[in-house]
Design an enzyme around this catalytic site. Structure first.
Site, short mmCIF file in Angstrom:
data_model
loop_
_atom_site.label_atom_id
_atom_site.label_comp_id
_atom_site.label_asym_id
_atom_site.label_seq_id
_atom_site.Cartn_x
_atom_site.Cartn_y
_atom_site.Cartn_z
N HIS A 99 0.82 -1.21 0.00
CA HIS A 99 0.00 0.00 0.00
C HIS A 99 0.85 1.27 0.00
O HIS A 99 0.34 2.36 -0.28
CB HIS A 99 -1.00 0.00 1.17
CG HIS A 99 -0.43 0.29 2.51
ND1 HIS A 99 -0.12 -0.69 3.42
CD2 HIS A 99 -0.12 1.46 3.12
CE1 HIS A 99 0.33 -0.14 4.53
NE2 HIS A 99 0.35 1.19 4.37
N ASP A 159 -0.19 -7.58 1.32
CA ASP A 159 0.32 -6.21 1.46
C ASP A 159 1.84 -6.22 1.62
O ASP A 159 2.38 -5.90 2.68
CB ASP A 159 -0.34 -5.52 2.64
CG ASP A 159 -0.06 -4.03 2.70
OD1 ASP A 159 0.38 -3.48 1.66
OD2 ASP A 159 -0.28 -3.42 3.76
N SER A 213 3.99 2.37 8.39
CA SER A 213 3.68 1.39 7.35
C SER A 213 4.91 1.01 6.54
O SER A 213 5.74 1.85 6.21
CB SER A 213 2.62 1.96 6.40
OG SER A 213 1.37 2.06 7.01
#
EC number: 3.4.21.4
Length: 262
Positions: A74, A120, A215
């Site tokens: 992402h 992901d 992230s």
């Protein structure tokens, strides 16, 4: 400025490797300052929105080898490689001790699903290679071959927020959290499947977690990359562990992708 220094800077710029000064945007929840000497594998992903805009840190990443960075899909999905830089060897966004390499290729998992957050994981290919042998603050990390056992302590590193929508820090942060049983994790996140490609970690009472800005960063167990920061419900909330890409599950995918450019 001394002419010799100017020449050195010019050469480094042409090579795509140069000192960097970065901006602050946040840190791990419940963590503490750490040094790049203890987290040599951690990098910053910096992105610009257009060719005329400046670069800003958006995600973390982890060095797998001199040309390969592991991160979350992402973080790079539907983005252009030319708009990214990788900052390595510096634990401070405002420091001048790191180096930067340009990105030549982005490889998000072909089955990444932004709705379910499954698969992901992504690889970022840099060019030129990171000068790992020239800096004591940069080092590749080994990939975990097996999913870590429930209860084992894992280490998260990153520059994400200190709390939901909270304060920021220039210094790299680190915190330890235990691996959580997948069934218990699924009970917490009943509305979204916890797949084999996911790994959960956190405290039932909350207080320690990754957060916005972390992230793509690493979750490390026994000095091996076990997870990649992916998603969660808020940050450090009780009974909501953080969810990570399960690196061991993707080891064959990683190996296959690396054969195409290494």
């Amino acid at each position: 400025m001394n002419k010799v220094i100017l020449r050195i800077l010019a050469v480094l710029f042409l090579l795509g490797i140069y000192a960097v000064s970065a901006q602050s945007d946040g840190r791990i929840v419940g963590g503490a300052d750490t040094s790049s000497y203890y987290t040599k594998y951690v990098v910053q992903l910096r992105r610009r929105s257009s060719s005329s805009s400046s670069y800003a840190q958006t995600c973390g990443g982890c060095i797998l080898d001199a040309v390969t960075i592991a991160t979350a899909a992402h973080c790079v999905y539907n983005r252009e490689a030319e708009n990214f830089l990788v900052v390595a060897g510096d634990d401070s966004r405002g420091g001048m001790n790191g180096v930067v390499v340009r990105v030549s290729k982005l490889i998000p998992h072909e089955l990444y699903n932004s709705s379910t957050m499954d698969n992901d994981i992504a690889l970022v290919v840099v060019d030129p290679p990171l000068p790992l042998d020239s800096f004591s603050t940069m080092e590749a990390i080994e990939i975990a071959s097996e999913q870590p056992a429930v209860g084992v302590q894992a280490t998260i590193s990153g520059w994400g927020y200190t709390k939901e929508n909270g304060l920021s820090s220039d210094q790299l942060q680190q915190v330890k959290v235990p691996i959580v049983d997948s069934e218990k994790c699924q009970e917490a996140y009943y509305w979204r499947p916890i797949s084999e490609g996911m790994l959960c970690a956190g405290l039932s009472e909350g207080g320690k977690d990754a957060c916005q800005g972390d992230s793509g960063g690493p979750l490390v167990v026994a000095n091996k990359l076990a997870g990649i920061v992916s998603w969660g419900e808020g940050c450090a909330r009780p009974n909501y562990p953080g969810v990570y890409a399960n690196v061991a599950y993707y080891k064959d995918w990683i190996a296959k992708q690396r054969t195409s450019y290494v």
